[in-house]
Write a protein that holds these residues in place. Structure first.
Motif, PDB file in Angstrom:
ATOM      1  N   ASN A  11       3.992   3.701  65.414  1.00 28.71           N
ATOM      2  CA  ASN A  11       3.320   4.784  66.139  1.00 28.71           C
ATOM      3  C   ASN A  11       2.063   4.250  66.808  1.00 28.71           C
ATOM      4  N   SER A  29      -0.939   5.654  67.334  1.00 28.23           N
ATOM      5  CA  SER A  29      -2.175   5.799  66.541  1.00 28.23           C
ATOM      6  C   SER A  29      -1.862   5.535  65.073  1.00 28.23           C
ATOM      7  N   TRP A  30      -2.723   4.745  64.444  1.00 26.46           N
ATOM      8  CA  TRP A  30      -2.489   4.385  63.040  1.00 26.46           C
ATOM      9  C   TRP A  30      -2.621   5.604  62.143  1.00 26.46           C
ATOM     10  N   GLU A  31      -3.532   6.523  62.454  1.00 26.39           N
ATOM     11  CA  GLU A  31      -3.768   7.669  61.580  1.00 26.39           C
ATOM     12  C   GLU A  31      -2.482   8.491  61.391  1.00 26.39           C
ATOM     13  N   ARG A  32      -1.791   8.750  62.496  1.00 29.64           N
ATOM     14  CA  ARG A  32      -0.565   9.549  62.366  1.00 29.64           C
ATOM     15  C   ARG A  32       0.537   8.758  61.631  1.00 29.64           C
ATOM     16  N   ARG A  84      -0.026   6.659  59.271  1.00 25.54           N
ATOM     17  CA  ARG A  84      -0.426   6.713  57.864  1.00 25.54           C
ATOM     18  C   ARG A  84       0.022   8.047  57.240  1.00 25.54           C
ATOM     19  N   LEU A  85      -0.216   9.145  57.970  1.00 28.89           N
ATOM     20  CA  LEU A  85       0.190  10.460  57.451  1.00 28.89           C
ATOM     21  C   LEU A  85       1.709  10.538  57.290  1.00 28.89           C
ATOM     22  N   GLU A 134       2.725   8.657  54.178  1.00 29.63           N
ATOM     23  CA  GLU A 134       2.358   9.450  53.002  1.00 29.63           C
ATOM     24  C   GLU A 134       3.380  10.573  52.779  1.00 29.63           C
ATOM     25  N   SER A 158       5.972   0.555  57.857  1.00 31.01           N
ATOM     26  CA  SER A 158       5.393   0.680  59.202  1.00 31.01           C
ATOM     27  C   SER A 158       5.399  -0.676  59.910  1.00 31.01           C
ATOM     28  N   SER A 182       3.431  -2.486  63.295  1.00 32.32           N
ATOM     29  CA  SER A 182       2.305  -2.182  64.176  1.00 32.32           C
ATOM     30  C   SER A 182       2.791  -2.032  65.622  1.00 32.32           C
TER      31      SER A 182
END
Ligand SMILES: NC(=O)c1ccc[n+]([C@@H]2O[C@H](COP(=O)([O-])OP(=O)(O)OC[C@H]3O[C@@H](n4cnc5c(N)ncnc54)[C@H](OP(=O)(O)O)[C@@H]3O)[C@@H](O)[C@H]2O)c1
Length: 283
Positions: A155, A157-160, A162-163, A166, A178, A180
């Motif tokens: 993805n 953006s890393w934040e999405r 990560r979610l 999770e 994941s 990069s």
């Protein structure tokens, strides 16, 4: 068609909605079966979603489909959630059952049926999923159900991402890892995993405006399927590229119809006339 006070209302709530093809194929199917429903699209800003959903109850709508950006937020306003909606934490179909809003998600079944229609057998294979939003979650659930061995997710953006990881640990049984975004596009030589990838699925918005996805084709020696959730009248840049490379492919039209057909069944209790829906889309 004569619309009378006996008719029930169905809605699409999104922001924007002008581009949506759902009213076209849903109304074609309703008319073909002579069912007393009308399906209309409403542009609802996110701040107005709660009022719009409660308005469905007040006005006695039979139900609604939800599209970007409402699928996740809507979860908070449902009286109950059906299995896939609860698992994805996202609703794309709302059915008004005597004043109670029941949230469903038909994207999982829509994607599974699209795989089946196109003969894409992914059991026991590794898959690269581009994107980590709501549609990516639905695809991941379907991939989990068809028993892929591993999902690689990339993805922007890393934040999405990560979610997503999770969420996947709670919701899925197959391994999810994941990749990069930068190494995928800029340093593919650093990724030995590419050889194992059997299918790539685009669940990002890339392609909606004709953007290319510059995949490292030379490194994807085991690639057999390219699947795009984005759709276009004459295909998408991604499926056109796959076509050039003789890799089997399909775009998001099949999923669009199958998820809509499942909503149609939930709204009306009737099986949707798929040929009519596909025909409306082609026209
Ligand atoms: N065929 C169908 O039936 C069907 C059903 C559902 C969805 N879809 C399509 O699937 C796509 C995603 O929908 P969604 O519901 O998952 O939306 P969403 O929850 O808003 O997620 C959007 C995803 O696209 C990525 N993205 C957006 N613009 C990008 C760009 N310029 N470059 C790279 N990545 C970008 C986002 O990455 P960031 O996190 O970095 O922003 C995110 O992963 C849309 O194109 C939608 O039309 C099709």
């Amino acid at each position: 068609m004569r619309i009378t006070s006996e008719f029930s209302l169905l809605a699409l709530l999104g922001h924007p909605v002008q581009h949506s093809l759902s009213p076209l194929f849903q109304n074609a199917a309703l008319q073909k079966l002579g069912l007393p429903y009308v399906y209309l699209a409403f542009d609802v800003a996110p701040d107005d979603l709660k009022d719009a959903l409660y308005g469905l109850k007040a006005l006695g709508f039979r139900g609604a489909n939800l599209t970007v950006p409402h699928k996740e937020l809507a979860v908070n306003f449902m009286d109950s959630l059906h299995e896939h909606a609860a698992l994805l934490e996202a609703v794309n179909t709302v059915v008004n059952e005597n004043g109670k809003l029941v949230g469903y998600n038909t994207d999982v079944i829509g994607f599974m049926k699209a795989l089946h229609k196109n003969g894409a057998q992914l059991e026991g294979r590794e898959v690269l999923l581009l994107g980590a939003g709501g549609a990516a979650r639905a695809v991941a659930c379907a991939l989990n159900e068809v028993k892929v061995t591993r999902i690689w997710v990339a993805n922007r953006s890393w934040e999405r991402a990560r979610l997503f990881l999770e969420w996947s640990r709670k919701a899925l049984t197959c391994p999810v890892e994941s990749l990069s975004w930068t190494s995928l596009f800029e340093q593919p030589d650093k990724e030995p995993t590419f050889r194992e990838i059997y299918a790539i699925i685009n669940a990002t918005a890339l392609g909606l405006k004709g953007e290319e996805i510059p995949l490292p084709w030379g490194y994807l020696s085991g690639l057999h399927w390219v699947i795009d959730l984005v759709y276009g009248k004459k295909g998408t840049p991604l499926v056109k590229k796959a076509e050039e490379k003789n890799i089997r492919n399909f775009d998001g039209r099949d999923m669009l119809i199958f998820q809509g057909a499942e909503s149609f069944r939930l709204f009306t209790g009737h099986q949707a006339p798929l040929d009519v829906m596909f025909g409306a889309l082609e026209s």
